[in-house]
Design a protein around this motif. Sequence first.
Motif, PDB file in Angstrom:
ATOM      1  N   PHE A 411       0.751  -0.644  -0.104  1.00 41.20           N
ATOM      2  CA  PHE A 411      -0.328  -0.193   0.131  1.00 41.20           C
ATOM      3  C   PHE A 411       1.050   1.678  -0.337  1.00 41.20           C
ATOM      4  CE2 PHE A 411      -2.948   3.232   2.662  1.00 41.20           C
ATOM      5  CZ  PHE A 411      -3.770   3.484   1.703  1.00 41.20           C
ATOM      6  N   GLY A 412       1.690   1.096   1.080  1.00 40.88           N
ATOM      7  CA  GLY A 412       2.822   2.416   0.701  1.00 40.88           C
ATOM      8  C   GLY A 412       3.871   2.510  -0.196  1.00 40.88           C
ATOM      9  N   LEU A 413       3.983   1.361  -1.327  1.00 37.00           N
ATOM     10  CA  LEU A 413       4.610   1.403  -2.549  1.00 37.00           C
ATOM     11  C   LEU A 413       3.663   2.339  -3.672  1.00 37.00           C
ATOM     12  CD1 LEU A 413       6.940  -1.414  -2.204  1.00 37.00           C
ATOM     13  CD2 LEU A 413       7.592   0.778  -2.117  1.00 37.00           C
ATOM     14  N   SER A 414       2.253   1.951  -3.493  1.00 38.60           N
ATOM     15  CA  SER A 414       1.915   2.332  -4.291  1.00 38.60           C
ATOM     16  C   SER A 414       1.878   3.885  -4.034  1.00 38.60           C
ATOM     17  CB  SER A 414       0.077   2.156  -3.453  1.00 38.60           C
ATOM     18  OG  SER A 414      -0.277   2.757  -2.964  1.00 38.60           O
ATOM     19  N   TYR A 415       1.813   5.219  -3.274  1.00 41.28           N
ATOM     20  CA  TYR A 415       1.701   6.096  -3.466  1.00 41.28           C
ATOM     21  C   TYR A 415       3.113   6.214  -3.951  1.00 41.28           C
ATOM     22  CZ  TYR A 415      -1.744   6.812  -0.042  1.00 41.28           C
ATOM     23  OH  TYR A 415      -3.062   6.691   0.158  1.00 41.28           O
ATOM     24  N   VAL A 416       4.082   5.834  -3.905  1.00 42.87           N
ATOM     25  CA  VAL A 416       5.806   5.690  -4.402  1.00 42.87           C
ATOM     26  C   VAL A 416       5.405   5.927  -5.812  1.00 42.87           C
ATOM     27  CG1 VAL A 416       7.958   5.488  -4.086  1.00 42.87           C
ATOM     28  CG2 VAL A 416       6.882   4.885  -2.585  1.00 42.87           C
ATOM     29  N   TYR A 417       4.704   4.946  -6.325  1.00 42.46           N
ATOM     30  CA  TYR A 417       4.961   4.870  -7.747  1.00 42.46           C
ATOM     31  C   TYR A 417       3.982   5.345  -8.589  1.00 42.46           C
ATOM     32  CZ  TYR A 417       4.932  -0.513  -6.983  1.00 42.46           C
ATOM     33  OH  TYR A 417       6.281  -1.387  -6.014  1.00 42.46           O
ATOM     34  N   ARG A 418       2.618   5.793  -7.650  1.00 40.63           N
ATOM     35  CA  ARG A 418       1.883   7.199  -8.809  1.00 40.63           C
ATOM     36  C   ARG A 418       2.905   8.481  -8.493  1.00 40.63           C
ATOM     37  NH1 ARG A 418      -3.324   9.682  -5.672  1.00 40.63           N
ATOM     38  NH2 ARG A 418      -2.979   8.270  -4.365  1.00 40.63           N
ATOM     39  N   ALA A 419       3.704   9.114  -7.217  1.00 46.32           N
ATOM     40  CA  ALA A 419       4.455   9.789  -7.110  1.00 46.32           C
ATOM     41  C   ALA A 419       5.158   9.525  -8.790  1.00 46.32           C
ATOM     42  CB  ALA A 419       4.532   9.915  -5.931  1.00 46.32           C
ATOM     43  N   ALA A 420       5.893   8.500  -9.268  1.00 49.84           N
ATOM     44  CA  ALA A 420       7.032   9.176  -9.636  1.00 49.84           C
ATOM     45  C   ALA A 420       6.861   8.510 -11.355  1.00 49.84           C
ATOM     46  CB  ALA A 420       7.850   7.100  -9.442  1.00 49.84           C
ATOM     47  N   ALA A 421       5.127   8.058 -11.419  1.00 56.80           N
ATOM     48  CA  ALA A 421       4.757   8.220 -13.037  1.00 56.80           C
ATOM     49  C   ALA A 421       4.340   9.375 -13.195  1.00 56.80           C
ATOM     50  CB  ALA A 421       3.289   7.707 -12.707  1.00 56.80           C
ATOM     51  N   LEU A 422       3.968  10.392 -12.676  1.00 56.75           N
ATOM     52  CA  LEU A 422       3.818  12.099 -11.909  1.00 56.75           C
ATOM     53  C   LEU A 422       4.675  12.385 -12.607  1.00 56.75           C
ATOM     54  CD1 LEU A 422       0.353  12.440  -9.993  1.00 56.75           C
ATOM     55  CD2 LEU A 422      -0.150  12.331 -12.849  1.00 56.75           C
ATOM     56  N   GLY A 423       5.638  12.346 -11.583  1.00 56.77           N
ATOM     57  CA  GLY A 423       6.845  13.282 -11.377  1.00 56.77           C
ATOM     58  C   GLY A 423       7.853  13.227 -13.172  1.00 56.77           C
ATOM     59  N   ALA A 424       7.165  12.044 -13.726  1.00 58.14           N
ATOM     60  CA  ALA A 424       7.392  11.716 -15.156  1.00 58.14           C
ATOM     61  C   ALA A 424       7.279  12.826 -15.901  1.00 58.14           C
ATOM     62  CB  ALA A 424       7.968  10.178 -14.852  1.00 58.14           C
ATOM     63  N   TRP A 425       6.167  13.038 -16.009  1.00 58.06           N
ATOM     64  CA  TRP A 425       4.752  14.118 -16.602  1.00 58.06           C
ATOM     65  C   TRP A 425       5.252  15.758 -16.316  1.00 58.06           C
ATOM     66  CZ3 TRP A 425       2.938   9.217 -16.277  1.00 58.06           C
ATOM     67  CH2 TRP A 425       2.405   9.077 -17.501  1.00 58.06           C
ATOM     68  N   PHE A 426       6.023  16.012 -15.084  1.00 56.16           N
ATOM     69  CA  PHE A 426       6.217  17.000 -14.649  1.00 56.16           C
ATOM     70  C   PHE A 426       7.077  18.039 -15.722  1.00 56.16           C
ATOM     71  CE2 PHE A 426       8.174  19.927 -12.039  1.00 56.16           C
ATOM     72  CZ  PHE A 426       6.760  20.884 -11.471  1.00 56.16           C
ATOM     73  N   PRO A 427       8.386  17.697 -15.710  1.00 55.24           N
ATOM     74  CA  PRO A 427       9.452  18.554 -16.448  1.00 55.24           C
ATOM     75  C   PRO A 427       8.401  19.261 -18.114  1.00 55.24           C
ATOM     76  CG  PRO A 427      10.231  16.216 -15.923  1.00 55.24           C
ATOM     77  CD  PRO A 427       9.328  15.694 -16.138  1.00 55.24           C
TER      78      PRO A 427
END
Length: 440
Positions: A411-427
């Motif tokens: 469950f905790g890693l699900s937040y990490v995955y979501r942040a990483a995926a959105l972070g890839a679109w941030f630039p």
Amino acid sequence: MSATLPLTRRSIFAQAWPIMLGQTTVPLVGLVDTAVIGRTGDAAALAGVALGATIVSFIFWSFGFLRMGMTGMTAQAQGAGDSAEVDALLVRGLMVGAGIGAVLFALQLLLIPAAFALLAGGPDVDRAARTFVAARFFGAPAGLAVFAINGWLLGLGRSRGALALQIVMNLANAALDILFVWHFDMGARGVGLGTAAAEWIALATGLALVAPHLHGLGDRARLFDGAALGRLFAVNADIMVRTIALLFLFAWLANAGARLGTVALAANQVLLQAVGLAAFVLDGFAFTAESRVGQAIGARSRADFLRAIRLTGEFCLATAVLACLLIWLAGAPAIGWLVANPEVRDRAVMLLPLVAILPVVGTPAWMLDGIFIGATGGKALRNAALISTALYVATDIALRPWGHTGLYWAFGLSYVYRAAALGAWFPGLLRSLAEPAPRS
């Protein structure tokens, strides 16, 4: 109407605290429903309300884009100084919300049997749940229209108006539940009717709050502008997929707890209340980020965009750390007070450290959600939710040998995955906001 709100810590907090207060009252609706029916001593009715609420939440919150998409688009229109579009967005949102609600009401004869084909709790429980769900559908047009009003108010930074709307609905819900269940002895159906009627009262209150901006009804050319409507449906379709993916994630989490047995399921019920409360409080700054980021994008200001992220992020992280410490220090005494069963109590206390860090772990995902909702980055939100949900399911399956501990790691890693995926679109989002060259 002022184009934008000042970007200071004082103004950020002034906008966020009503949202935080309003969000902490959200669980009260379910608590009141449970308390009112629980006092009747009818176990089947209580279980039916719980099952029915799960079904209604899944169906209604599938259209949560009416709140999120409205916030981002309204904030951008305000940032661009386009007051006519701000008003038109309100009317469009009301029409779409009420229209979808009316369709849900009309299709309930198909939707309710389909829902109970997937979720069943026994004949008596199902009977009570069906009456509750059918009653709740009477409020669908109002409830979804209120989503749109809330999103519009939050987009403008009018968080006190959104708080007033939440308080009115909660008070009306409590009063009507008591009237229908305790006075008229209507059982689970009375709880559903009370909440549905409260949604209509909230809609009337919301319309009174936004009445000066409803003159957009007369500007049919702007209201039904093809490009504006196309953008509305494109953004909202992506956010709808994102919402359903995250609802599936939480449904999988609930099922994973149930798979581990009664003790694990009961411990989860206690522990996830703390996580939910922390998330609701942190939403105050995530929702504020939606508004401020949207305004900065509407004004085409890269500097304001970055400052909005920094200020809301500072508050969000500080609040997450405080929530972490509070759960860590007060969690065990609270569990001891709430839970009488020693097995459930011991299991919950054992898992407390993993639960305590979830607010901090989840902060980047919640903040990036707010940033992309404000930017109406529907495709990024959709893709990140699909990716993170798929990775979460795979992780949960891989960590099943770890039992209950593995469940919380996944469950905790699900937040990490979501942040990483959105972070890839941030630039890419940042590049789209390159400051225009100065005029010669």
